[in-house]
Design a protein around this motif. Structure first.
Motif, PDB file in Angstrom:
ATOM      1  N   LEU A 149     -14.937   2.604 -30.750  1.00  0.00           N
ATOM      2  CA  LEU A 149     -14.947   2.720 -29.298  1.00  0.00           C
ATOM      3  C   LEU A 149     -15.659   1.537 -28.643  1.00  0.00           C
ATOM      4  CD1 LEU A 149     -15.886   6.512 -28.866  1.00  0.00           C
ATOM      5  CD2 LEU A 149     -13.597   5.470 -28.883  1.00  0.00           C
ATOM      6  N   GLY A 150     -15.330   1.305 -27.371  1.00  0.00           N
ATOM      7  CA  GLY A 150     -16.007   0.291 -26.574  1.00  0.00           C
ATOM      8  C   GLY A 150     -16.940   0.924 -25.560  1.00  0.00           C
ATOM      9  N   ASN A 151     -17.438   2.121 -25.875  1.00  0.00           N
ATOM     10  CA  ASN A 151     -18.334   2.863 -24.988  1.00  0.00           C
ATOM     11  C   ASN A 151     -19.076   3.907 -25.814  1.00  0.00           C
ATOM     12  OD1 ASN A 151     -15.183   3.724 -24.295  1.00  0.00           O
ATOM     13  ND2 ASN A 151     -16.463   5.452 -24.908  1.00  0.00           N
ATOM     14  N   TRP A 187     -16.418  -6.609 -21.341  1.00  0.00           N
ATOM     15  CA  TRP A 187     -16.898  -7.350 -22.508  1.00  0.00           C
ATOM     16  C   TRP A 187     -17.076  -6.481 -23.743  1.00  0.00           C
ATOM     17  CZ3 TRP A 187     -21.502  -5.688 -24.515  1.00  0.00           C
ATOM     18  CH2 TRP A 187     -22.330  -4.925 -23.675  1.00  0.00           C
ATOM     19  N   THR A 188     -17.123  -5.147 -23.576  1.00  0.00           N
ATOM     20  CA  THR A 188     -17.329  -4.292 -24.752  1.00  0.00           C
ATOM     21  C   THR A 188     -16.092  -4.209 -25.638  1.00  0.00           C
ATOM     22  OG1 THR A 188     -16.732  -2.246 -23.564  1.00  0.00           O
ATOM     23  CG2 THR A 188     -19.070  -2.898 -23.563  1.00  0.00           C
ATOM     24  N   GLY A 213      -5.336  -8.281 -26.042  1.00  0.00           N
ATOM     25  CA  GLY A 213      -6.631  -8.293 -26.708  1.00  0.00           C
ATOM     26  C   GLY A 213      -6.519  -8.178 -28.209  1.00  0.00           C
ATOM     27  N   SER A 214      -5.394  -7.648 -28.691  1.00  0.00           N
ATOM     28  CA  SER A 214      -5.216  -7.508 -30.142  1.00  0.00           C
ATOM     29  C   SER A 214      -5.150  -8.873 -30.834  1.00  0.00           C
ATOM     30  CB  SER A 214      -3.954  -6.700 -30.452  1.00  0.00           C
ATOM     31  OG  SER A 214      -2.808  -7.319 -29.910  1.00  0.00           O
ATOM     32  N   LEU A 215      -4.809  -9.916 -30.083  1.00  0.00           N
ATOM     33  CA  LEU A 215      -4.800 -11.260 -30.664  1.00  0.00           C
ATOM     34  C   LEU A 215      -6.221 -11.700 -31.005  1.00  0.00           C
ATOM     35  CD1 LEU A 215      -2.154 -13.019 -28.379  1.00  0.00           C
ATOM     36  CD2 LEU A 215      -1.801 -11.718 -30.487  1.00  0.00           C
TER      37      LEU A 215
END
Length: 326
Positions: A149-151, A187-188, A213-215
């Motif tokens: 997760l990004g949170n 940014w997370t 963003g997967s790149l």
């Protein structure tokens, strides 16, 4: 830095360094200086955060994932919910566009189901689109999946995935660098992507636009010396330009599922043992023909795998020729 360096730092010093702030640079600075002179406010924050987040993996501890030490700046702390043992299993990161096409959906589903059926753990980021499809497809096959997760883990983002996250907590593993109450920031997500790449033995980008963003995950994978695959798209596909660019820049082209699975089994033969365990078949005497059918193997491939399993001492051969996984 090497694992031995972090292990050499007293655990109390490591704990205080990672819990006193959410700023990555400040955490590292405090750790490198072996800081102990925390203010009353910082000490209060340390106690509060530790009380609210009791399940975590601390850098330098024995349980901390070995793969993360391949990073220049590994996460100092990971909060978790679920089956931590999955971090030691062969894994495939499957990532891609949030706005995938039908083609991207079908490819992601087929690959996730196939890898899960071979015993590989699917790693992804819980986002809309390809990530969610990869997680759900794995669970539908009674496979194992890890979601980064990004949170904080008490926040469901995207909110429509709250049910998916609950299922992963129960049947897989959820990880996050961020404590409870910490919301997602722009940014997370790149920070999350670097962890996806590091925890994956192999990375597959199934469909991605030029600025997906997967790149970034693929770039991190190259940095950490992971095998990076990309699924090709048509020349007129807007949603596949990123994957086509990855192939142009040297990523392995994945155009035949069977070839990928053969490579994966050859590199990680014990993954099939984990699949047997996931299906509750440990200790059950199985016919060779049943194993061939279960894993879509030729007789020669099965014989080769069984030889490796015997060397690893994870199987027994019954008098009638049946195989028992121990």
């Amino acid at each position: 830095m090497e694992r031995s360096y972090y292990e050499s730092i007293a655990r109390e010093v490591r704990l205080k360094a990672v819990f006193h702030s959410m700023d990555h640079a400040r955490r590292h600075d405090s750790l490198l200086r072996a800081r102990t002179d925390y203010t009353k406010e910082e000490q209060s924050r340390i106690r509060k955060t530790m009380e609210e987040n009791r399940d975590y993996l601390l850098i330098g501890d024995e349980a901390y994932p070995e793969k993360l030490y391949d990073m220049s700046w590994p996460p100092l702390l990971l909060f978790y919910q679920g089956e931590v043992g999955l971090l030691k299993r062969p894994s495939v990161g499957i990532v891609g566009s949030r706005n995938n096409s039908y083609y991207g959906s079908r490819v992601t589903k087929e690959l996730a189901i196939s890898v899960a059926g071979t015993g590989g753990v699917i790693v992804s980021g819980g986002a809309r689109g390809v990530d969610s499809i990869a997680h759900r497809s794995t669970l539908s096959e009674s496979g194992k999946t890890i979601c980064i997760l990004g949170n904080g883990m008490d926040i469901s983002y995207p909110p429509e995935n709250s049910g998916l996250f609950a299922e992963i907590r129960e049947k897989g593993l959820i990880l996050s660098e961020y404590p409870r109450g910490y919301g997602p920031q722009k940014w997370t997500f790149p920070m999350r992507n670097r962890i996806i790449a590091a925890l994956s033995d192999v990375i597959i980008v199934t469909e991605a636009a030029e600025k997906s963003g997967s790149l970034h995950t693929a770039t991190f994978g190259e940095e950490y010396n992971r095998r990076v695959y990309a699924v090709p798209s048509g020349i007129f596909s807007e949603t596949g330009r990123g994957t086509n660019s990855l192939i142009e820049m040297g990523a392995r082209i994945l155009y035949r599922k069977e070839s990928f699975l053969e490579d994966f089994r050859a590199a990680f033969p014990l993954a099939l043992y984990y699949r047997i365990s996931d299906l509750g078949l440990l200790g059950v005497a199985l016919e060779r023909a049943a194993l061939q059918k279960l894993f879509s193997l030729t007789k020669e491939d099965l014989d080769s795998l069984l030889m490796r399993f015997r060397m690893a001492k994870v199987i027994g051969i019954e008098e009638d020729g049946r195989i028992t996984f121990l």
